[in-house]
Design a protein around this motif. Structure first.
Motif, PDB file in Angstrom:
ATOM      1  N   PRO A 151       0.824  -1.222   0.000  1.00  0.00           N
ATOM      2  CA  PRO A 151       0.000   0.000   0.000  1.00  0.00           C
ATOM      3  C   PRO A 151       0.853   1.265   0.000  1.00  0.00           C
ATOM      4  CG  PRO A 151       0.059  -0.956   2.193  1.00  0.00           C
ATOM      5  CD  PRO A 151       0.791  -1.921   1.297  1.00  0.00           C
ATOM      6  N   ILE A 152       1.433   1.561  -1.133  1.00  0.00           N
ATOM      7  CA  ILE A 152       2.415   2.635  -1.212  1.00  0.00           C
ATOM      8  C   ILE A 152       1.808   4.013  -0.992  1.00  0.00           C
ATOM      9  CG2 ILE A 152       2.250   2.906  -3.725  1.00  0.00           C
ATOM     10  CD1 ILE A 152       5.325   3.289  -3.705  1.00  0.00           C
ATOM     11  N   ASP A 153       0.525   4.187  -1.322  1.00  0.00           N
ATOM     12  CA  ASP A 153      -0.081   5.511  -1.194  1.00  0.00           C
ATOM     13  C   ASP A 153      -0.268   5.932   0.255  1.00  0.00           C
ATOM     14  OD1 ASP A 153      -0.464   6.277  -3.997  1.00  0.00           O
ATOM     15  OD2 ASP A 153      -1.811   4.557  -4.074  1.00  0.00           O
ATOM     16  N   SER A 154      -0.294   4.981   1.165  1.00  0.00           N
ATOM     17  CA  SER A 154      -0.429   5.324   2.585  1.00  0.00           C
ATOM     18  C   SER A 154       0.912   5.325   3.312  1.00  0.00           C
ATOM     19  CB  SER A 154      -1.377   4.332   3.276  1.00  0.00           C
ATOM     20  OG  SER A 154      -0.853   3.012   3.204  1.00  0.00           O
ATOM     21  N   ALA A 155       2.004   5.048   2.595  1.00  0.00           N
ATOM     22  CA  ALA A 155       3.327   5.003   3.198  1.00  0.00           C
ATOM     23  C   ALA A 155       4.003   6.373   3.120  1.00  0.00           C
ATOM     24  CB  ALA A 155       4.191   3.950   2.506  1.00  0.00           C
ATOM     25  N   GLU A 156       5.017   6.547   3.931  1.00  0.00           N
ATOM     26  CA  GLU A 156       5.798   7.785   3.938  1.00  0.00           C
ATOM     27  C   GLU A 156       7.153   7.535   3.273  1.00  0.00           C
ATOM     28  OE1 GLU A 156       8.038  10.846   7.066  1.00  0.00           O
ATOM     29  OE2 GLU A 156       7.103   8.979   7.792  1.00  0.00           O
ATOM     30  N   ARG A 157       7.414   8.265   2.212  1.00  0.00           N
ATOM     31  CA  ARG A 157       8.725   8.143   1.567  1.00  0.00           C
ATOM     32  C   ARG A 157       9.731   8.968   2.354  1.00  0.00           C
ATOM     33  NH1 ARG A 157      11.142  11.016  -2.688  1.00  0.00           N
ATOM     34  NH2 ARG A 157       9.162  11.989  -3.271  1.00  0.00           N
ATOM     35  N   VAL A 158      10.855   8.340   2.755  1.00  0.00           N
ATOM     36  CA  VAL A 158      11.827   9.009   3.611  1.00  0.00           C
ATOM     37  C   VAL A 158      13.187   9.158   2.931  1.00  0.00           C
ATOM     38  CG1 VAL A 158      10.702   8.311   5.754  1.00  0.00           C
ATOM     39  CG2 VAL A 158      12.421   6.804   4.730  1.00  0.00           C
ATOM     40  N   SER A 159      13.218   8.929   1.634  1.00  0.00           N
ATOM     41  CA  SER A 159      14.448   9.165   0.876  1.00  0.00           C
ATOM     42  C   SER A 159      14.065   9.721  -0.483  1.00  0.00           C
ATOM     43  CB  SER A 159      15.252   7.865   0.697  1.00  0.00           C
ATOM     44  OG  SER A 159      14.682   7.050  -0.330  1.00  0.00           O
ATOM     45  N   LYS A 160      15.040  10.230  -1.173  1.00  0.00           N
ATOM     46  CA  LYS A 160      14.805  10.599  -2.558  1.00  0.00           C
ATOM     47  C   LYS A 160      14.762   9.322  -3.408  1.00  0.00           C
ATOM     48  CE  LYS A 160      19.705  11.244  -3.645  1.00  0.00           C
ATOM     49  NZ  LYS A 160      20.741  12.198  -4.129  1.00  0.00           N
ATOM     50  N   PHE A 161      14.349   9.445  -4.658  1.00  0.00           N
ATOM     51  CA  PHE A 161      14.431   8.317  -5.573  1.00  0.00           C
ATOM     52  C   PHE A 161      15.888   8.184  -6.023  1.00  0.00           C
ATOM     53  CE2 PHE A 161       9.946   9.482  -5.984  1.00  0.00           C
ATOM     54  CZ  PHE A 161       9.366   8.250  -5.760  1.00  0.00           C
ATOM     55  N   ILE A 162      16.417   6.986  -5.880  1.00  0.00           N
ATOM     56  CA  ILE A 162      17.820   6.697  -6.188  1.00  0.00           C
ATOM     57  C   ILE A 162      17.832   5.676  -7.310  1.00  0.00           C
ATOM     58  CG2 ILE A 162      20.006   5.849  -5.242  1.00  0.00           C
ATOM     59  CD1 ILE A 162      18.583   6.370  -2.423  1.00  0.00           C
ATOM     60  N   GLY A 163      18.625   5.899  -8.326  1.00  0.00           N
ATOM     61  CA  GLY A 163      18.599   4.905  -9.386  1.00  0.00           C
ATOM     62  C   GLY A 163      19.669   5.098 -10.423  1.00  0.00           C
ATOM     63  N   THR A 164      19.576   4.273 -11.434  1.00  0.00           N
ATOM     64  CA  THR A 164      20.506   4.299 -12.548  1.00  0.00           C
ATOM     65  C   THR A 164      19.783   3.864 -13.810  1.00  0.00           C
ATOM     66  OG1 THR A 164      22.572   3.397 -13.423  1.00  0.00           O
ATOM     67  CG2 THR A 164      21.271   1.954 -12.001  1.00  0.00           C
ATOM     68  N   VAL A 165      20.087   4.532 -14.895  1.00  0.00           N
ATOM     69  CA  VAL A 165      19.465   4.154 -16.167  1.00  0.00           C
ATOM     70  C   VAL A 165      20.369   3.232 -16.966  1.00  0.00           C
ATOM     71  CG1 VAL A 165      18.113   6.273 -16.240  1.00  0.00           C
ATOM     72  CG2 VAL A 165      20.346   6.217 -17.368  1.00  0.00           C
ATOM     73  N   ASP A 166      21.608   3.032 -16.502  1.00  0.00           N
ATOM     74  CA  ASP A 166      22.525   2.152 -17.211  1.00  0.00           C
ATOM     75  C   ASP A 166      23.456   1.495 -16.201  1.00  0.00           C
ATOM     76  OD1 ASP A 166      23.737   0.864 -19.358  1.00  0.00           O
ATOM     77  OD2 ASP A 166      25.228   2.445 -19.623  1.00  0.00           O
ATOM     78  N   TYR A 167      23.267   0.205 -15.975  1.00  0.00           N
ATOM     79  CA  TYR A 167      24.057  -0.523 -14.986  1.00  0.00           C
ATOM     80  C   TYR A 167      24.569  -1.808 -15.629  1.00  0.00           C
ATOM     81  CZ  TYR A 167      25.529  -1.742 -10.249  1.00  0.00           C
ATOM     82  OH  TYR A 167      26.274  -2.032  -9.123  1.00  0.00           O
ATOM     83  N   PRO A 168      25.646  -1.703 -16.426  1.00  0.00           N
ATOM     84  CA  PRO A 168      26.172  -2.917 -17.065  1.00  0.00           C
ATOM     85  C   PRO A 168      26.786  -3.865 -16.050  1.00  0.00           C
ATOM     86  CG  PRO A 168      27.646  -1.058 -17.416  1.00  0.00           C
ATOM     87  CD  PRO A 168      26.418  -0.504 -16.769  1.00  0.00           C
ATOM     88  N   LEU A 169      26.857  -5.110 -16.426  1.00  0.00           N
ATOM     89  CA  LEU A 169      27.518  -6.122 -15.611  1.00  0.00           C
ATOM     90  C   LEU A 169      28.981  -6.182 -16.020  1.00  0.00           C
ATOM     91  CD1 LEU A 169      24.403  -6.899 -15.917  1.00  0.00           C
ATOM     92  CD2 LEU A 169      25.106  -9.182 -15.229  1.00  0.00           C
ATOM     93  N   HIS A 170      29.901  -6.214 -15.050  1.00  0.00           N
ATOM     94  CA  HIS A 170      31.335  -6.257 -15.315  1.00  0.00           C
ATOM     95  C   HIS A 170      31.920  -7.558 -14.777  1.00  0.00           C
ATOM     96  CE1 HIS A 170      31.142  -2.192 -16.614  1.00  0.00           C
ATOM     97  NE2 HIS A 170      31.167  -1.621 -15.426  1.00  0.00           N
ATOM     98  N   THR A 171      32.817  -8.150 -15.550  1.00  0.00           N
ATOM     99  CA  THR A 171      33.582  -9.301 -15.091  1.00  0.00           C
ATOM    100  C   THR A 171      35.056  -9.021 -15.345  1.00  0.00           C
ATOM    101  OG1 THR A 171      31.775 -10.827 -15.585  1.00  0.00           O
ATOM    102  CG2 THR A 171      33.968 -11.782 -15.340  1.00  0.00           C
ATOM    103  N   ARG A 172      35.868  -9.155 -14.308  1.00  0.00           N
ATOM    104  CA  ARG A 172      37.310  -8.939 -14.439  1.00  0.00           C
ATOM    105  C   ARG A 172      38.059 -10.135 -13.886  1.00  0.00           C
ATOM    106  NH1 ARG A 172      35.727  -3.647 -12.223  1.00  0.00           N
ATOM    107  NH2 ARG A 172      35.851  -2.083 -13.885  1.00  0.00           N
ATOM    108  N   ARG A 173      39.238 -10.386 -14.451  1.00  0.00           N
ATOM    109  CA  ARG A 173      40.130 -11.365 -13.842  1.00  0.00           C
ATOM    110  C   ARG A 173      40.442 -10.882 -12.435  1.00  0.00           C
ATOM    111  NH1 ARG A 173      45.416 -10.986 -14.981  1.00  0.00           N
ATOM    112  NH2 ARG A 173      44.848  -9.891 -16.902  1.00  0.00           N
ATOM    113  N   PRO A 174      40.291 -11.728 -11.395  1.00  0.00           N
ATOM    114  CA  PRO A 174      40.383 -11.226 -10.024  1.00  0.00           C
ATOM    115  C   PRO A 174      41.799 -10.986  -9.507  1.00  0.00           C
ATOM    116  CG  PRO A 174      39.821 -13.542 -10.020  1.00  0.00           C
ATOM    117  CD  PRO A 174      39.809 -13.115 -11.449  1.00  0.00           C
ATOM    118  N   THR A 175      42.819 -11.273 -10.309  1.00  0.00           N
ATOM    119  CA  THR A 175      44.195 -11.023  -9.869  1.00  0.00           C
ATOM    120  C   THR A 175      45.028 -10.510 -11.032  1.00  0.00           C
ATOM    121  OG1 THR A 175      44.894 -13.301 -10.324  1.00  0.00           O
ATOM    122  CG2 THR A 175      44.127 -12.811  -8.081  1.00  0.00           C
TER     123      THR A 175
END
Length: 419
Positions: free
Chosen positions: A261-285
């Motif tokens: 029930p989001i309409d009765s809830a209190e938002r206590v932060s700004k909207f946080i997000g990203t429009v581009d979040y690629p996945l990264h894989t790197r050699r770990p050493t």
């Protein structure tokens, strides 16, 4: 102004980044007799990561236990992360088997609570020097390997030398860049926004996730009565979504099955997000370098695995390199061998999970095998538990899709005649 090398001590390991992965690695290494410089580019000891699922999967519970953080998390109000997931076949609701043990759990806890807590523990650990306001600007190299870092500090530039440099500095890792570690990037077909709410009751008081094929959403109860609510729609929806971010977010949530029930809830932060979040894989050493957490592998945030893998990779690294890291006792050859051990374990444990995440990040409906397993999990308690173990990253893809598991899923769905 440049601070001469003699003004600073020498270390066995220098870690760039004092977030979850970096602080955990510093603690675990120092407890094993390794002298650690833990660098944090920000000057505020209360700094924390903002864009996060704020959830630690159950695979990381043993690391939290070894760190001694479980009582502190419980006292801080962290919420054990039970969950239920909506699919087109109904809700998957994992429950412990009758007369069986409880399902393993991790915690939902806001990073504003978690990061200062673990950083403080690192700072109090003998053998760890927490150096705030220290930003890595390059690597010190000798004979083709890293032997320290160059850093910018409030007092000027300096070098910090160590036998091993650890990058715990996130998906855009500067250490990985300076070490010239190749990055494989995979496009993410979804964008995401989240916000924190109070007075947002959830069914059974536990986490919820919605697989809407291809859109996604989740709601996780956190410490201090705050619920983190996130939407991850297909990028085709982005132009319309951005025209009215708040209105689009609320409309998306209202349309969810059994919507909170989001309409009765209190938002206590700004909207946080990203429009581009690629996945990264790197050699770990690399020579003289190890990467942990998102610096080594950045997965799709919709699965909420980042915190758990940050803790696990910190533990794996500490177990592998601690015997060889101290300058007084370790040989370079032994350190190189221990880095190889860490890299092999990292690849063996996480590559399969990442490959599945990369595929699903294309923002597509379920494939046949996914339909088989999700449908069975919505219809059968044993399959729901099996799904939970995979989602908690306590089993890998091969065990999740073992012949026995697939056979049981087929039997469940045949009894229901379709999937």
């Amino acid at each position: 102004m440049t601070i001469p090398d003699s003004a600073g001590p020498e270390y066995d390991v220098v870690i760039s980044g004092s977030g979850l992965a970096g602080s955990a690695a510093a603690i675990l290494l120092a407890r094993r007799g390794v002298r650690v410089a833990l660098l944090e580019r920000r000057s505020d000891p209360e700094a924390y990561k903002v864009l996060c699922t704020h959830s630690i999967t159950a695979n990381a519970y043993p690391v939290l236990d070894e760190l001694g953080l479980v009582p502190a998390l419980e006292e801080a109000g962290a919420v054990r992360n039970d969950a239920r997931w909506h699919t087109r076949w109904g809700w998957i609701e994992p429950k412990a088997a009758p007369e069986g043990p409880e399902l393993p759990h991790g915690y939902n806890v806001r990073r504003s609570t978690l990061d200062p807590l673990i950083r403080s523990l690192a700072a109090e650990t003998p053998g760890v020097d927490l150096l705030l306001g220290h930003r890595v600007t390059g690597l010190v190299r000798e004979a083709g390997r890293a032997v320290g870092v160059r850093v910018s500090t409030p007092q000027g530039e300096r070098e910090i030398r160590a036998r091993l440099v650890v990058g715990a500095d996130g998906k855009d890792s500067a250490v990985a860049k300076f070490a010239e570690v190749p990055t494989k990037s995979y496009a993410n077909g979804r964008f995401g926004y989240l916000a924190h709410f109070r007075d947002l009751p959830l069914v059974d008081g536990i986490g919820q996730a919605w697989f809407l094929e291809p859109d996604m959403a989740y709601a996780f109860p956190n410490d201090d009565g705050v619920t983190v609510l996130a939407v991850l729609p297909d990028k085709k929806r982005l132009p319309a979504f951005k025209e009215n971010l708040e209105g689009s977010f609320l409309e998306f949530v209202r349309a969810l099955p059994e919507a909170p029930p989001i309409d009765s809830a209190e938002r206590v932060s700004k909207f946080i997000g990203t429009v581009d979040y690629p996945l990264h894989t790197r050699r770990p050493t690399a020579p003289g370098v190890a990467l942990i957490g998102d610096a080594a592998l950045t997965s799709d945030p919709l699965w909420g695995v980042g915190c758990g893998w940050a803790l696990q990779t910190a533990q794996w690294l500490a177990e592998a390199v601690a015997p060889a890291a101290p300058a007084a006792t370790g040989l370079r050859e032994d350190l190189d061998a221990s880095l190889t051990t860490y890299a092999r374990r990292h690849r063996r444990r996480l590559t399969g999970h990442q490959q599945l995440a990369v595929d699903y990040a294309r923002s597509r409906p379920f494939k046949a095998m996914e339909r088989l397993m999700f449908a069975a999990a919505a219809r059968d308690a044993s399959m729901a538990r099996h799904m939970y173990m995979f989602a908690a990253r306590l089993i890998g893809p091969l065990r999740f899709l073992s012949p026995v598991a697939v056979g049981r899923a087929l039997a469940v769905n045949v009894r229901r005649r379709s999937y």
